[in-house]
Design an enzyme around this catalytic site. Structure first.
Site, short mmCIF file in Angstrom:
data_model
loop_
_atom_site.label_atom_id
_atom_site.label_comp_id
_atom_site.label_asym_id
_atom_site.label_seq_id
_atom_site.Cartn_x
_atom_site.Cartn_y
_atom_site.Cartn_z
N GLU A 1 -6.26 6.84 -1.09
CA GLU A 1 -6.23 5.68 -0.20
C GLU A 1 -6.90 4.47 -0.87
OE1 GLU A 1 -4.52 5.35 2.55
OE2 GLU A 1 -3.84 7.43 2.29
N HIS B 1 0.84 -1.20 0.00
CA HIS B 1 0.00 0.00 0.00
C HIS B 1 0.88 1.26 0.00
CE1 HIS B 1 -3.46 2.55 1.43
NE2 HIS B 1 -2.45 3.23 1.96
N GLU B 2 1.88 1.27 0.88
CA GLU B 2 2.74 2.45 0.98
C GLU B 2 3.61 2.61 -0.27
OE1 GLU B 2 2.18 4.58 3.16
OE2 GLU B 2 0.88 3.33 4.39
#
Length: 297
Positions: free
Chosen positions: A215, A141-142
């Site tokens: 996100e 995700h990061e």
């Protein structure tokens, strides 16, 4: 359910371009009004330059320093380095620096102006909470944030908001200390404050709109990369479920950096969806579970 989630996410590109275009137009109007009302170009240029340069050169360093993140070497944490290295290789990205924050708050974030200056940071609370697959999902995700240059986009977008806020304060205190004693000047100052306030509010809301969508996009990118959407969903559930167990003092220290975290470091009771930089965690989990079902077909 279709497999459209597998395709490249052009939505984030379109939304970012649209939002930044709106902000640019708003900023041009804002500067035009300030110049028309007599605020010289020199103060405007000085204010803008100081904050642009400060945010560009020091934003990532300030985040690392403020969160007490410490860069770790491969010898200090070989497992974390190996996992990040594998994900970066699949993404075609240079391996970012890795930092660890000594905090019970289970969280992670990415910072840096570009691919080669990026840093991925995780807390000790996160490392102690998640299993291998869940941690892989969070790191993916990061790294998706880094791949999409999300940190750079948010920094550029926040310039409009920051400059408007500073001009508003400059005008407000200027009117208090004598600049606005003349009736005409006083009226001009009120208009400047009003225009600055409107610009700041609109910028604030647009930045949050970008943050929320990015996100979703990072969740989707992590699911595509690992092929384990359920693992990231489990990680989000664990992180949000353990957030309330952290001391209020520690949470308050990190609240100012929620835009960077994978889950906001605030209790559910104090989370106002309108002003949150993140979409509701329940919706994120549901989207990931829907992806998992799609993969099973």
């Amino acid at each position: 359910m279709s497999n459209t989630w597998r395709k490249r996410d052009t939505g984030i590109t379109i939304r970012i371009i649209a939002c930044l275009s709106i902000l640019a137009l708003l900023y041009i109007i804002f500067i035009t009004v300030l110049a028309y009302l007599g605020l010289g170009y020199l103060p405007i240029i000085l204010i803008s330059s100081v904050f642009i340069l400060s945010q560009w050169y020091f934003s990532d360093k300030i985040v690392l320093w403020s969160t007490r993140a410490k860069i770790v070497t491969k010898d200090q944490n070989p497992n974390l380095h190996t996992l990040v290295e594998q994900i970066a290789l699949v993404n075609g990205l240079p391996k970012p620096k890795i930092a660890v924050v000594n905090s019970n708050i289970p969280n992670a974030f990415a910072t840096g102006k570009g691919h080669r200056s990026s840093v991925v940071a995780v807390t000790t609370g996160l490392l102690n909470l998640l299993d291998h697959d869940e941690l892989e999902g969070v790191l993916a995700h990061e790294l998706t944030h880094i791949k999409n240059r999300d940190v750079l986009v948010i920094t550029l977008a926040s310039l409009f908001s920051t400059i408007a806020w500073q001009v508003m304060q400059f005008s407000f205190f200027g009117s208090m200390y004598g600049v606005g004693r003349d009736r005409n000047n006083g009226g001009a100052m009120l208009i400047i404050i009003a225009v600055s306030f409107i610009t700041w509010i609109v910028s604030f809301l647009i930045i949050r709109a970008i943050s929320r969508y990015r996100e979703y996009s990072a969740d989707r990118g992590a699911a595509q990369l690992t092929q384990k959407p359920k693992s990231l969903a489990n990680a989000l559930l664990k992180i949000s479920g353990n957030m309330d167990r952290v001391s209020a003092r520690e949470v308050r220290h990190f609240e100012g950096y929620n835009a960077f975290f994978i889950i906001p470091a605030i209790s559910k009771e104090s989370l106002f969806n309108l002003f949150s930089t993140h979409p509701p965690v329940e919706k994120r989990i549901q989207k990931l579970l829907d992806m998992e079902k799609s993969m099973e077909r």
